[in-house]
Design a protein around this motif. Structure first.
Motif, PDB file in Angstrom:
ATOM      1  N   LEU A  20       0.974  -1.207  -0.219  1.00  0.00           N
ATOM      2  CA  LEU A  20       0.497   0.275   0.074  1.00  0.00           C
ATOM      3  C   LEU A  20       0.951   1.556   0.081  1.00  0.00           C
ATOM      4  O   LEU A  20       1.766   1.791   0.535  1.00  0.00           O
ATOM      5  N   GLN A  21       0.778   2.471  -0.740  1.00  0.00           N
ATOM      6  CA  GLN A  21       1.352   3.898  -0.843  1.00  0.00           C
ATOM      7  C   GLN A  21       0.195   4.908   0.277  1.00  0.00           C
ATOM      8  O   GLN A  21      -1.206   4.718  -0.134  1.00  0.00           O
ATOM      9  N   TYR A  22       1.095   5.074   0.725  1.00  0.00           N
ATOM     10  CA  TYR A  22       0.311   6.210   1.415  1.00  0.00           C
ATOM     11  C   TYR A  22       0.360   7.849   1.588  1.00  0.00           C
ATOM     12  O   TYR A  22       1.960   7.754   0.987  1.00  0.00           O
ATOM     13  N   ARG A  23      -0.304   8.736   1.282  1.00  0.00           N
ATOM     14  CA  ARG A  23       0.602   9.554   1.601  1.00  0.00           C
ATOM     15  C   ARG A  23      -0.685  10.577   2.649  1.00  0.00           C
ATOM     16  O   ARG A  23      -1.607  10.485   3.020  1.00  0.00           O
ATOM     17  N   ILE A  24       0.452  11.736   3.355  1.00  0.00           N
ATOM     18  CA  ILE A  24       0.415  12.027   4.557  1.00  0.00           C
ATOM     19  C   ILE A  24      -0.063  13.713   3.963  1.00  0.00           C
ATOM     20  O   ILE A  24       0.988  14.407   3.599  1.00  0.00           O
ATOM     21  N   ILE A  25      -0.886  14.659   4.312  1.00  0.00           N
ATOM     22  CA  ILE A  25      -1.449  15.622   3.238  1.00  0.00           C
ATOM     23  C   ILE A  25      -1.072  16.571   5.054  1.00  0.00           C
ATOM     24  O   ILE A  25      -2.521  16.549   6.245  1.00  0.00           O
ATOM     25  N   THR A  26      -0.312  16.952   5.313  1.00  0.00           N
ATOM     26  CA  THR A  26      -0.640  18.091   6.753  1.00  0.00           C
ATOM     27  C   THR A  26      -1.371  19.438   5.274  1.00  0.00           C
ATOM     28  O   THR A  26      -0.931  20.235   5.137  1.00  0.00           O
ATOM     29  N   VAL A  27      -2.921  19.868   6.461  1.00  0.00           N
ATOM     30  CA  VAL A  27      -3.338  20.871   5.997  1.00  0.00           C
ATOM     31  C   VAL A  27      -2.965  22.238   7.027  1.00  0.00           C
ATOM     32  O   VAL A  27      -3.688  21.257   8.430  1.00  0.00           O
ATOM     33  N   SER A  28      -2.545  23.025   6.740  1.00  0.00           N
ATOM     34  CA  SER A  28      -2.739  23.957   7.804  1.00  0.00           C
ATOM     35  C   SER A  28      -1.787  25.390   7.192  1.00  0.00           C
ATOM     36  O   SER A  28      -1.094  24.901   6.030  1.00  0.00           O
ATOM     37  N   SER A  29      -2.329  26.542   7.698  1.00  0.00           N
ATOM     38  CA  SER A  29      -1.611  28.087   7.067  1.00  0.00           C
ATOM     39  C   SER A  29      -0.836  27.924   8.091  1.00  0.00           C
ATOM     40  O   SER A  29       0.158  29.497   7.632  1.00  0.00           O
ATOM     41  N   THR A  30      -0.252  27.914   9.120  1.00  0.00           N
ATOM     42  CA  THR A  30       0.455  28.135   9.293  1.00  0.00           C
ATOM     43  C   THR A  30       2.778  27.534   9.420  1.00  0.00           C
ATOM     44  O   THR A  30       3.080  27.328   9.755  1.00  0.00           O
ATOM     45  N   ARG A  31       1.792  26.083   8.924  1.00  0.00           N
ATOM     46  CA  ARG A  31       3.020  25.062   9.231  1.00  0.00           C
ATOM     47  C   ARG A  31       3.749  25.412   8.130  1.00  0.00           C
ATOM     48  O   ARG A  31       3.244  25.477   7.224  1.00  0.00           O
ATOM     49  N   THR A  32       5.230  25.178   8.181  1.00  0.00           N
ATOM     50  CA  THR A  32       5.852  24.773   7.214  1.00  0.00           C
ATOM     51  C   THR A  32       5.893  22.850   7.263  1.00  0.00           C
ATOM     52  O   THR A  32       6.505  22.328   8.310  1.00  0.00           O
TER      53      THR A  32
END
Length: 164
Positions: A20-32
């Protein structure tokens, strides 16, 4: 970032093997990328074929990330954007495309988290055309709790949604 290790998952003691291929997507207007400790934590837990990205709290970016990696990913894990702020749009955006929502995941996540604040999170599990999509709170502590559930259910869930 790509994770190096690979794990073969055996389902139902059958002859099926999935990478399985995983994609982690962080949703944030402040994080880098440098300050995304929640994404770092989830990546360290998964430790298998995964890639990562960071998008703003914007419905178009959230959905574009999904469709941009649709063909190469089996499990999408969105981190952040599940709270009560007017900017928190992750689960709302995914709901617009999902074929199914499995609210039991969010319920279990909130129970295992303890306290009252997890009940302000719209953490959930969605299915869209044989793809698994999780939406999780952005806190670093939430990632271990979420992963303990995800690692238990993904093999069975993937088998069920892909069998003919």
């Amino acid at each position: 970032m790509l994770c190096i290790r690979e794990r073969v998952i055996h389902i139902h003691h059958e002859e099926h093997e999935y990478r399985l291929q995983y994609r982690i997507i962080t949703v944030s207007s402040t994080r880098t990328k440098e300050t995304d400790r929640s994404g770092d934590a989830m990546e360290s837990f998964i430790g298998v074929n995964c890639s990562r990205s960071l998008v703003k709290d914007d419905e178009l970016q959230i959905l574009s990330e999904f469709f941009g990696y649709y063909n190469s990913t089996d499990v999408f894990i969105y981190i952040g954007g599940t709270g009560v702020s007017r900017l928190d749009r992750t689960s709302l955006a995914i709901r617009k495309i999902a074929e199914k929502e499995m609210p039991g995941f969010g319920q279990l996540f909130r129970e295992k988290s303890g306290g009252i604040f997890p009940y302000l999170s719209d953490a959930s599990l969605f299915i869209y055309r044989k793809k698994i999509i999780f939406t999780l709170p952005g806190s670093e502590d939430a990632q271990g709790i979420a992963y303990s559930i995800i690692s238990e259910i993904v093999p069975h869930l993937f088998h069920e949604i892909t069998k003919e």
